[in-house]
Scaffold this motif. Sequence first.
Motif, PDB file in Angstrom:
ATOM      1  N   HIS A   4       0.852  -1.186   0.000  1.00 47.89           N
ATOM      2  CA  HIS A   4       0.000   0.000   0.000  1.00 47.89           C
ATOM      3  C   HIS A   4       0.891   1.241   0.000  1.00 47.89           C
ATOM      4  CE1 HIS A   4      -2.882  -2.994   1.395  1.00 47.89           C
ATOM      5  NE2 HIS A   4      -3.846  -2.128   1.149  1.00 47.89           N
ATOM      6  N   SER A   5       0.374   2.348  -0.479  1.00 47.36           N
ATOM      7  CA  SER A   5       1.165   3.581  -0.491  1.00 47.36           C
ATOM      8  C   SER A   5       1.165   4.276   0.866  1.00 47.36           C
ATOM      9  CB  SER A   5       0.657   4.537  -1.572  1.00 47.36           C
ATOM     10  OG  SER A   5      -0.691   4.872  -1.351  1.00 47.36           O
ATOM     11  N   LEU A   6       0.183   3.964   1.698  1.00 48.49           N
ATOM     12  CA  LEU A   6       0.073   4.569   3.027  1.00 48.49           C
ATOM     13  C   LEU A   6      -0.280   3.498   4.052  1.00 48.49           C
ATOM     14  CD1 LEU A   6      -1.985   7.704   1.961  1.00 48.49           C
ATOM     15  CD2 LEU A   6       0.410   7.701   2.701  1.00 48.49           C
ATOM     16  N   LYS A   7       0.054   3.792   5.301  1.00 43.99           N
ATOM     17  CA  LYS A   7      -0.202   2.826   6.370  1.00 43.99           C
ATOM     18  C   LYS A   7      -0.599   3.548   7.639  1.00 43.99           C
ATOM     19  CE  LYS A   7       2.145  -0.692   9.095  1.00 43.99           C
ATOM     20  NZ  LYS A   7       3.405  -1.438   9.256  1.00 43.99           N
ATOM     21  N   TYR A   8      -1.569   2.976   8.340  1.00 44.91           N
ATOM     22  CA  TYR A   8      -1.908   3.449   9.673  1.00 44.91           C
ATOM     23  C   TYR A   8      -1.227   2.500  10.655  1.00 44.91           C
ATOM     24  CZ  TYR A   8      -4.423   5.414  13.564  1.00 44.91           C
ATOM     25  OH  TYR A   8      -4.712   6.053  14.738  1.00 44.91           O
ATOM     26  N   PRO A   9      -0.382   3.022  11.536  1.00 45.29           N
ATOM     27  CA  PRO A   9       0.388   2.136  12.408  1.00 45.29           C
ATOM     28  C   PRO A   9      -0.454   1.471  13.496  1.00 45.29           C
ATOM     29  CG  PRO A   9       0.809   4.426  12.960  1.00 45.29           C
ATOM     30  CD  PRO A   9      -0.064   4.432  11.738  1.00 45.29           C
ATOM     31  N   ALA A  10      -0.117   0.210  13.787  1.00 47.16           N
ATOM     32  CA  ALA A  10      -0.759  -0.526  14.872  1.00 47.16           C
ATOM     33  C   ALA A  10      -0.270   0.020  16.214  1.00 47.16           C
ATOM     34  CB  ALA A  10      -0.439  -2.013  14.754  1.00 47.16           C
ATOM     35  N   ALA A  11      -0.849  -0.463  17.284  1.00 48.51           N
ATOM     36  CA  ALA A  11      -0.515   0.032  18.623  1.00 48.51           C
ATOM     37  C   ALA A  11       0.960  -0.137  18.961  1.00 48.51           C
ATOM     38  CB  ALA A  11      -1.378  -0.673  19.661  1.00 48.51           C
ATOM     39  N   VAL A  35      -4.986   2.860   2.200  1.00 44.11           N
ATOM     40  CA  VAL A  35      -4.336   2.864   3.511  1.00 44.11           C
ATOM     41  C   VAL A  35      -4.347   1.455   4.106  1.00 44.11           C
ATOM     42  CG1 VAL A  35      -4.368   3.830   5.848  1.00 44.11           C
ATOM     43  CG2 VAL A  35      -5.025   5.261   3.894  1.00 44.11           C
ATOM     44  N   PHE A  36      -3.154   0.899   4.325  1.00 37.85           N
ATOM     45  CA  PHE A  36      -3.046  -0.378   5.015  1.00 37.85           C
ATOM     46  C   PHE A  36      -3.503  -0.169   6.461  1.00 37.85           C
ATOM     47  CE2 PHE A  36      -0.258  -3.498   7.328  1.00 37.85           C
ATOM     48  CZ  PHE A  36      -1.001  -4.606   6.974  1.00 37.85           C
ATOM     49  N   ARG A  37      -4.349  -1.045   6.947  1.00 42.79           N
ATOM     50  CA  ARG A  37      -5.007  -0.949   8.258  1.00 42.79           C
ATOM     51  C   ARG A  37      -6.003   0.212   8.310  1.00 42.79           C
ATOM     52  NH1 ARG A  37       0.093  -1.859  11.032  1.00 42.79           N
ATOM     53  NH2 ARG A  37       0.362  -4.105  11.142  1.00 42.79           N
ATOM     54  N   TYR A  38      -6.697   0.414   7.217  1.00 49.84           N
ATOM     55  CA  TYR A  38      -7.705   1.474   7.161  1.00 49.84           C
ATOM     56  C   TYR A  38      -8.747   1.316   8.272  1.00 49.84           C
ATOM     57  CZ  TYR A  38     -11.909   3.932   5.884  1.00 49.84           C
ATOM     58  OH  TYR A  38     -13.027   4.715   5.937  1.00 49.84           O
ATOM     59  N   GLU A  92      -9.908   4.451  15.201  1.00 53.14           N
ATOM     60  CA  GLU A  92      -9.206   5.348  16.125  1.00 53.14           C
ATOM     61  C   GLU A  92      -9.409   6.824  15.818  1.00 53.14           C
ATOM     62  OE1 GLU A  92      -5.112   4.257  16.681  1.00 53.14           O
ATOM     63  OE2 GLU A  92      -5.655   2.289  17.489  1.00 53.14           O
ATOM     64  N   LEU A  93      -9.586   7.168  14.533  1.00 49.41           N
ATOM     65  CA  LEU A  93      -9.705   8.579  14.155  1.00 49.41           C
ATOM     66  C   LEU A  93     -11.102   8.986  13.738  1.00 49.41           C
ATOM     67  CD1 LEU A  93      -6.443   9.068  12.046  1.00 49.41           C
ATOM     68  CD2 LEU A  93      -6.781   9.422  14.506  1.00 49.41           C
ATOM     69  N   GLY A  94     -11.995   8.004  13.560  1.00 39.74           N
ATOM     70  CA  GLY A  94     -13.334   8.324  13.099  1.00 39.74           C
ATOM     71  C   GLY A  94     -13.373   8.724  11.634  1.00 39.74           C
ATOM     72  N   THR A  95     -12.444   8.209  10.847  1.00 39.65           N
ATOM     73  CA  THR A  95     -12.382   8.525   9.416  1.00 39.65           C
ATOM     74  C   THR A  95     -13.667   8.090   8.730  1.00 39.65           C
ATOM     75  OG1 THR A  95      -9.997   8.168   9.501  1.00 39.65           O
ATOM     76  CG2 THR A  95     -11.009   8.212   7.324  1.00 39.65           C
ATOM     77  N   ALA A  96     -14.211   8.964   7.911  1.00 44.83           N
ATOM     78  CA  ALA A  96     -15.464   8.678   7.214  1.00 44.83           C
ATOM     79  C   ALA A  96     -15.318   7.488   6.280  1.00 44.83           C
ATOM     80  CB  ALA A  96     -15.916   9.902   6.418  1.00 44.83           C
ATOM     81  N   GLU A  97     -16.386   6.736   6.138  1.00 45.17           N
ATOM     82  CA  GLU A  97     -16.409   5.550   5.271  1.00 45.17           C
ATOM     83  C   GLU A  97     -16.033   5.894   3.825  1.00 45.17           C
ATOM     84  OE1 GLU A  97     -16.807   1.561   4.407  1.00 45.17           O
ATOM     85  OE2 GLU A  97     -17.054   2.427   6.395  1.00 45.17           O
ATOM     86  N   ASP A  98     -16.438   7.086   3.374  1.00 46.43           N
ATOM     87  CA  ASP A  98     -16.185   7.466   1.979  1.00 46.43           C
ATOM     88  C   ASP A  98     -14.985   8.404   1.822  1.00 46.43           C
ATOM     89  OD1 ASP A  98     -17.318   9.650   3.227  1.00 46.43           O
ATOM     90  OD2 ASP A  98     -18.720  10.091   1.594  1.00 46.43           O
ATOM     91  N   ALA A  99     -14.121   8.456   2.840  1.00 45.81           N
ATOM     92  CA  ALA A  99     -12.954   9.353   2.791  1.00 45.81           C
ATOM     93  C   ALA A  99     -12.029   8.994   1.633  1.00 45.81           C
ATOM     94  CB  ALA A  99     -12.197   9.287   4.107  1.00 45.81           C
ATOM     95  N   VAL A 100     -11.474  10.023   1.018  1.00 41.21           N
ATOM     96  CA  VAL A 100     -10.496   9.816  -0.049  1.00 41.21           C
ATOM     97  C   VAL A 100      -9.149  10.392   0.401  1.00 41.21           C
ATOM     98  CG1 VAL A 100     -12.200   9.841  -1.919  1.00 41.21           C
ATOM     99  CG2 VAL A 100     -11.078  11.956  -1.246  1.00 41.21           C
ATOM    100  N   VAL A 101      -8.089   9.854  -0.165  1.00 39.84           N
ATOM    101  CA  VAL A 101      -6.746  10.322   0.178  1.00 39.84           C
ATOM    102  C   VAL A 101      -6.538  11.709  -0.414  1.00 39.84           C
ATOM    103  CG1 VAL A 101      -4.279   9.900  -0.109  1.00 39.84           C
ATOM    104  CG2 VAL A 101      -5.831   7.980   0.289  1.00 39.84           C
ATOM    105  N   ASP A 102      -6.213  12.648   0.462  1.00 45.50           N
ATOM    106  CA  ASP A 102      -5.861  14.000   0.052  1.00 45.50           C
ATOM    107  C   ASP A 102      -4.734  14.467   0.975  1.00 45.50           C
ATOM    108  OD1 ASP A 102      -7.107  14.640   2.471  1.00 45.50           O
ATOM    109  OD2 ASP A 102      -8.807  15.645   1.539  1.00 45.50           O
ATOM    110  N   ASP A 103      -4.313  15.711   0.827  1.00 42.89           N
ATOM    111  CA  ASP A 103      -3.217  16.220   1.656  1.00 42.89           C
ATOM    112  C   ASP A 103      -3.544  16.148   3.142  1.00 42.89           C
ATOM    113  OD1 ASP A 103      -1.632  16.754  -0.562  1.00 42.89           O
ATOM    114  OD2 ASP A 103      -2.258  18.858  -0.690  1.00 42.89           O
TER     115      ASP A 103
END
Length: 124
Positions: free
Chosen positions: A34-41, A70-73, A79-90
């Motif tokens: 994946h191009s991005l990753k959310y880190p585990a605990a 995002v790996f581990r989306y 943890e962040l409450g990211t919206a289901e339809d969120a897209v990668v932006d800055d």
Amino acid sequence: KMCGLPYDLLDKLIKDMPQALDYVIIEADGAKHHSLKYPAADEPVIYPGTTDVIIVLGTWEKGRSCKDVVFRYELMQKELGTAEDAVVDDSVIDTLRQVYVRKLRDSGFEGRVSCVFANERGWF
């Protein structure tokens, strides 16, 4: 699947290196293609004695769904409450950078933290 060297072996390799070496660079964490990753605990794992950490974030999939990029989306969403339809932006990329920095500091890492962004043409 590759894994890290045991700390005792890494300690020996670093200790036995010629004094002429200025740096030892360790690639520490993958993102399962994946191009991005959310880190585990328990991430990021930083070798004791590390002085500098460079966070590498891929930007080549901007505009695509976070779910696909995002790996581990699911953990990011939880943890962040990211919206289901969120897209990668800055904003998403900067949030991931902030999460990594916070986790590094929370783990006790006091060294320098830098960030490099990568796109399909290279680093910037």
